[in-house]
Design an enzyme around this catalytic site. Sequence first.
Site, mmCIF file in Angstrom:
data_model
loop_
_atom_site.group_PDB
_atom_site.id
_atom_site.type_symbol
_atom_site.label_atom_id
_atom_site.label_comp_id
_atom_site.label_asym_id
_atom_site.label_seq_id
_atom_site.Cartn_x
_atom_site.Cartn_y
_atom_site.Cartn_z
ATOM 1 N N LYS A 83 68.158 10.800 58.877
ATOM 2 C CA LYS A 83 67.783 11.503 57.307
ATOM 3 C C LYS A 83 67.891 10.734 55.948
ATOM 4 C CE LYS A 83 68.130 16.220 54.874
ATOM 5 N NZ LYS A 83 68.224 17.685 54.762
HETATM 6 O O1 G3P Z 1 68.634 20.594 53.360
HETATM 7 C C1 G3P Z 1 68.812 20.446 52.768
HETATM 8 C C2 G3P Z 1 67.936 21.544 51.762
HETATM 9 O O2 G3P Z 1 67.360 22.252 52.263
HETATM 10 C C3 G3P Z 1 68.915 22.388 50.887
HETATM 11 O O3 G3P Z 1 68.795 22.963 50.206
HETATM 12 O O4 G3P Z 1 69.122 26.008 49.403
HETATM 13 O O5 G3P Z 1 71.024 23.296 49.339
HETATM 14 O O6 G3P Z 1 69.261 23.347 47.794
HETATM 15 P P1 G3P Z 1 69.488 23.980 49.451
#
Ligand code: G3P
Length: 221
Positions: A83
């Site tokens: 990533k």
């Molecule tokens: O893995 C990346 C992403 O899904 C993060 O989610 O909820 O922290 O914005 P969030």
Amino acid sequence: MKFFLDTANIAEIRELSATGLVDGITTNPSLAAKTGRPMTEIIAEICEAVEGPVSAEVLATDTEGMLREAEVLAAIADNVVIKLPLTFDGLKACRKLADKGIKVNVTLCFSAVQALLAAKAGATFVSPFVGRLDDIGHDGMALISDIVEIYRNYPQYTTEVLVASARHPYHVLEAARLGAHVVTLPPATLRQLVKHPLTDSGIAQFLADAEKAGLSIPPRG
Ligand code: G3P
């Protein structure tokens, strides 16, 4: 449509993988930090627990550093996906890794032109963060619609749209309507998808009626 789990919590991963509904895992440094364990150890454990792609994120911000870290992460298991952040350094590293046959998930995508760059750089996945756009008053799912439309115009790009930062079932519904390839979900959101009050009350009613009538299904034999 593929469902990935957005977590580094191995207990959750094992439990939800047993449903047969989990096609892969995404992690990020914040999720890895929550476990309180070394990153390479967690990624190795996750890769052993699931067959599908497991995204592991670099910490470096320069191309050389990203490539050094990517080499370490990619050596953990065949199903590791590197990533990388959506910066010029990240895109340069993406191209180099893609040319070597290493899969890349380009993350922190917030615009359709960024997603176009990720496809040009040979990313296997691009991760637009819908919830974080909604958080600042934008329309996260409109971004997915734009990216899906753009990628369809250029079939030579094989990059899959991985809807990230999805927070609730409506994000999943819209992602499926738009034809996004993957959605990654926190464990709680995956659990929410199966829930419907009419399913629960329906089961209760069927069981009550069966009991009243003395119905049973005897074992074979
Ligand atoms: O893995 C990346 C992403 O899904 C993060 O989610 O909820 O922290 O914005 P969030």
